[in-house]
Design an enzyme around this catalytic site. Sequence first.
Site, PDB file in Angstrom:
ATOM      1  N   ARG A   1       3.232 -10.104   9.100  1.00  0.00           N
ATOM      2  CA  ARG A   1       2.079 -11.002   9.266  1.00  0.00           C
ATOM      3  C   ARG A   1       2.466 -12.043  10.297  1.00  0.00           C
ATOM      4  O   ARG A   1       3.356 -12.865  10.077  1.00  0.00           O
ATOM      5  CB  ARG A   1       1.741 -11.670   7.924  1.00  0.00           C
ATOM      6  CG  ARG A   1       0.470 -12.518   7.977  1.00  0.00           C
ATOM      7  CD  ARG A   1      -0.755 -11.632   8.090  1.00  0.00           C
ATOM      8  NE  ARG A   1      -1.988 -12.374   7.830  1.00  0.00           N
ATOM      9  CZ  ARG A   1      -2.887 -12.683   8.758  1.00  0.00           C
ATOM     10  NH1 ARG A   1      -2.686 -12.306  10.017  1.00  0.00           N
ATOM     11  NH2 ARG A   1      -3.987 -13.330   8.440  1.00  0.00           N
ATOM     12  N   GLY A   2       1.805 -11.979  11.453  1.00  0.00           N
ATOM     13  CA  GLY A   2       2.194 -12.811  12.584  1.00  0.00           C
ATOM     14  C   GLY A   2       2.266 -14.291  12.291  1.00  0.00           C
ATOM     15  O   GLY A   2       3.221 -14.965  12.680  1.00  0.00           O
TER      16      GLY A   2
ATOM     17  N   GLU B   1      -1.370  -0.723   7.593  1.00  0.00           N
ATOM     18  CA  GLU B   1      -0.046  -0.317   8.079  1.00  0.00           C
ATOM     19  C   GLU B   1       0.828   0.145   6.918  1.00  0.00           C
ATOM     20  O   GLU B   1       1.518   1.176   6.997  1.00  0.00           O
ATOM     21  CB  GLU B   1       0.636  -1.480   8.798  1.00  0.00           C
ATOM     22  CG  GLU B   1       0.107  -1.775  10.181  1.00  0.00           C
ATOM     23  CD  GLU B   1       0.824  -2.954  10.826  1.00  0.00           C
ATOM     24  OE1 GLU B   1       0.384  -3.376  11.910  1.00  0.00           O
ATOM     25  OE2 GLU B   1       1.804  -3.464  10.243  1.00  0.00           O
TER      26      GLU B   1
END
Length: 276
Positions: free
Chosen positions: A38-39, A105
């Site tokens: 999670r960026g 993902e």
Amino acid sequence: MAGEELCKTEKAVNSIQSASSSSSSSDKRKYDVFISFRGEDTRLSFVDHLSVALDQNKIFSFRDDKDLKKGNTIAPELLKAIEESRVSLVILSPNYASSTWCLDELVKILHCRQDMGQVLLPIFYQVQPSDVRNKNGRFLKAVEEHGLVHPNKVDRWKAALIEVSSIAGWVTKDKREANIVNDIVKFVLKCLKWMREKAGRENFVKELKDFAADVETLLDEWKDKVANMFDKLQEIAEDVENVLDEFGDGPEDEAANESEEEVIPSWMNEWFADDD
């Protein structure tokens, strides 16, 4: 140390299948590592440090540096990158489940783990494994919130989170990140080495089997050729015998016949006749 929980390398990667696979069983996957994260939680901190360490050790990794996570549908590039990776590092940070892309993902990675022998190594970043699977925890609650827009995906996302939480990995909470990163890199190197050696053994066995098959095919071909050769020789022998029969008796046989007919010479017959 989490690396100890992951146990020996062969046990951690015992689900690897050959394409023998592929492959065949040679391994033609493009990336060593795919990083799912999670960026907003880790892009400029843990993931950045991990990526640098992987690069320094010549481990070819894929991470979403182009911010492909736009819209509600996961980019095909990411799905393809997951399929083409040998190892997936899933960084389960506090806001991981708030991203439907991250959840998609994770589902894809678990699918590749099951069907393609991909190695999945979870990193529980500032969370505990129990936080990920707890029905009252923030992860599963986030999935419930997504259910308003993606009701058909809720069950598979929940199942994916529960499954990944049961896989041994690294827990970073209250630990030095530098040590965790170092442990991860070392373990990934062991995994990749084991995979290369396994692929080498599988290729060697495949080559031996291919060689044996070629030899067997060659012997089958020559067996047929030899059988045809004997048939030809038999035909030639029969032709020669027929030709000899057409020529009749030979000189020796004729001489023998003549000698049998002249056991008493004609002059003796005449002499006895005169005496009478």
